[in-house]
Design a protein around this motif. Structure first.
Motif, mmCIF file in Angstrom:
data_model
loop_
_atom_site.group_PDB
_atom_site.id
_atom_site.type_symbol
_atom_site.label_atom_id
_atom_site.label_comp_id
_atom_site.label_asym_id
_atom_site.label_seq_id
_atom_site.Cartn_x
_atom_site.Cartn_y
_atom_site.Cartn_z
ATOM 1 N N SER A 191 -97.019 -25.915 17.701
ATOM 2 C CA SER A 191 -96.772 -24.872 16.350
ATOM 3 C C SER A 191 -96.498 -23.378 16.607
ATOM 4 C CB SER A 191 -97.619 -25.010 15.433
ATOM 5 O OG SER A 191 -99.160 -24.433 15.771
ATOM 6 N N LEU A 192 -97.296 -23.110 17.513
ATOM 7 C CA LEU A 192 -97.029 -21.356 18.191
ATOM 8 C C LEU A 192 -95.753 -21.360 18.735
ATOM 9 C CD1 LEU A 192 -98.109 -18.733 18.368
ATOM 10 C CD2 LEU A 192 -99.039 -19.354 20.637
ATOM 11 N N THR A 193 -95.255 -22.255 19.802
ATOM 12 C CA THR A 193 -94.106 -22.136 20.379
ATOM 13 C C THR A 193 -92.957 -22.374 19.431
ATOM 14 O OG1 THR A 193 -95.074 -23.108 22.679
ATOM 15 C CG2 THR A 193 -92.659 -23.275 22.128
ATOM 16 N N ILE A 194 -93.026 -23.167 18.543
ATOM 17 C CA ILE A 194 -91.861 -23.426 17.560
ATOM 18 C C ILE A 194 -91.743 -21.888 16.640
ATOM 19 C CG2 ILE A 194 -91.349 -24.605 15.536
ATOM 20 C CD1 ILE A 194 -90.994 -26.615 18.109
ATOM 21 N N TYR A 195 -92.764 -21.648 16.243
ATOM 22 C CA TYR A 195 -92.859 -20.292 15.360
ATOM 23 C C TYR A 195 -92.015 -19.261 15.931
ATOM 24 C CZ TYR A 195 -94.513 -16.358 12.442
ATOM 25 O OH TYR A 195 -94.451 -15.148 11.897
ATOM 26 N N ILE A 196 -92.551 -18.861 17.202
ATOM 27 C CA ILE A 196 -92.022 -17.694 18.079
ATOM 28 C C ILE A 196 -90.568 -17.986 18.445
ATOM 29 C CG2 ILE A 196 -92.290 -16.346 20.109
ATOM 30 C CD1 ILE A 196 -94.234 -15.750 18.207
ATOM 31 N N THR A 197 -90.434 -19.236 18.833
ATOM 32 C CA THR A 197 -88.881 -19.389 19.260
ATOM 33 C C THR A 197 -87.921 -19.562 18.188
ATOM 34 O OG1 THR A 197 -89.255 -21.884 19.161
ATOM 35 C CG2 THR A 197 -89.519 -20.736 21.481
ATOM 36 N N GLN A 198 -88.353 -19.902 16.908
ATOM 37 C CA GLN A 198 -87.384 -19.666 15.619
ATOM 38 C C GLN A 198 -87.242 -18.387 15.548
ATOM 39 O OE1 GLN A 198 -89.839 -21.261 12.633
ATOM 40 N NE2 GLN A 198 -89.447 -23.360 12.992
#
Length: 392
Positions: free
Chosen positions: A313-320
């Protein structure tokens, strides 16, 4: 005893599924700010005309203010689970939790000041520190205290807003801020974008706004921690009647409150009712539906891509944020202020689809997302090692 990261076989599918679902909703809402000066305008008139008005109405009713509460509750649930693990292993919880939140705070600051001003991680870290001071409170007391912290100030604020709209029912439109955003983001230099991003962050995180955010997010974390102590998600089958109740009554009440700006008047007071009171109720309904769906192995398998996104989730949120700002800011395609709500929503769905594919590929070899690995290394102070579940 030293705490170790959660092993792959200890993960709870329903929690990852909820996180993945929340990440999609968060992106759909954040996209409005990624591509337009959403925070400074009256969205009910700014996004006018078909199909913009219809798409915005759908997001406003079913998505807006319903997914950050869900994600916040899950964040508190995660902290609660870590606390329980520490107790079971007779290990120190506070040092690890403080390190994890400190690292998250730094990541949030990098995100807010170098990528996108709408960061939520700083608030999570601050409220997480506050939750640590209350984590030992019994679950029932934690839940009751959360209800008081949330309802009392927000009810008072709502009363003040009804008085305010009786004097002036119109939304404030910050034309100077709108013009500044439209000048900096699509065509400005990186320095000009940084300056605008900082101004936007300071505008939205002044003392009053930040205090309201704390009083909003902290109770969600407290609810999540209380639920974790009761192990409500792990024991969905045991508490099935409770989950069915949450999937019906809060969902219906939340939808009714979310409709108030459309049924009555789109002013600050009814938007506050919609977001502050309707949003969390709808979030509870969504969470309950997902918890119940996760009990069915066939449906759960179909939704596996969402749960894999939730695992990182952290990776997904930041890359968004990285992908979206690259599309809309001048150092990328410079499309800020040039796309419709419909186009922005389609772009958001496209970004999330790519992220689902990335998560599928990544987890063929690794058992944690890239930013999660960094967060783990800095928090647990361990070396990167290939998991026994990883493929060679």
């Amino acid at each position: 005893m030293k705490l170790q990261p959660v092993a792959l076989n200890e993960r709870i599918e329903a929690i990852d599924l909820m996180r993945g679902f929340a990440l999609l909703g968060i992106l759909l809402v954040n996209m409005l700010t990624f591509h337009s000066p959403y925070a400074y305008v009256d969205p009910y008139t700014w996004f006018s005309g078909s199909p913009n008005a219809e798409v915005f109405s759908f997001i406003d009713i079913f998505v807006q203010a319903s997914f950050y509460p869900l994600f916040s509750i899950l964040f508190g649930y995660g902290l609660g689970m870590q606390y329980l693990r520490a107790q079971q292993k007779n290990a120190a919880f506070a040092p690890l939790a403080v390190r994890r939140l400190a690292v998250l705070l730094v990541i949030g600051m990098i995100h807010a000041f170098l990528i996108w001003y709408g960061d939520i991680l700083i608030t999570y870290a601050v409220t997480g520190f506050l939750l640590l001071t209350m984590i030992r409170i019994p679950s029932a007391w934690l839940l009751g205290l959360a209800a008081i912290i949330y309802t009392v100030p927000h009810t008072l604020m709502l009363l003040l807003l009804f008085v305010a709209v009786a004097v002036d029912p119109n939304f404030y439109t910050g034309m100077q801020e709108v013009q500044s955003s439209l000048a900096a983001y699509p065509t400005g230099t990186f320095a000009e974008i940084f300056s605008q991003r900082l101004d936007d962050w300071l505008y939205h995180n002044n003392f009053l706004n930040f205090l309201v955010m704390i009083l909003t997010i902290l109770p969600f974390l407290m609810v999540g921690a209380a639920a974790a102590k009761w192990q409500l998600i792990e024991r969905t089958a045991r508490y099935k009647k409770l989950w069915i109740g949450l999937a019906t009554i809060p969902l219906a009440a939340g939808l009714a409150l979310k409709l108030t700006p459309f049924l009555f008047d789109a002013n600050y007071a009814f938007v506050y009712v919609q977001n502050i009171f309707g949003g969390p109720l709808l979030a509870a309904g969504y969470a309950a539906i997902i918890a119940l769906v996760a009990q069915h192995s066939g449906i759960s398998k179909l939704l596996k891509p969402l749960s894999k996104a939730g695992r990182m989730s952290l990776t997904i949120y930041i890359t968004q944020s990285i992908i979206a700002t690259t599309i809309f800011y001048s150092y990328g395609l410079g499309l800020y202020g040039q796309v419709s709500v419909l186009s922005g929503t389609v772009i958001a769905l496209g970004i999330f689809a790519v992220q689902l594919i990335f998560a599928e590929i990544w987890f063929l070899k690794f058992d944690q997302g890239p930013l999660e690995k960094i967060w783990r290394k800095l928090s647990y102070q361990v070396n990167f090692k290939k998991s026994p579940n990883s493929k060679p």
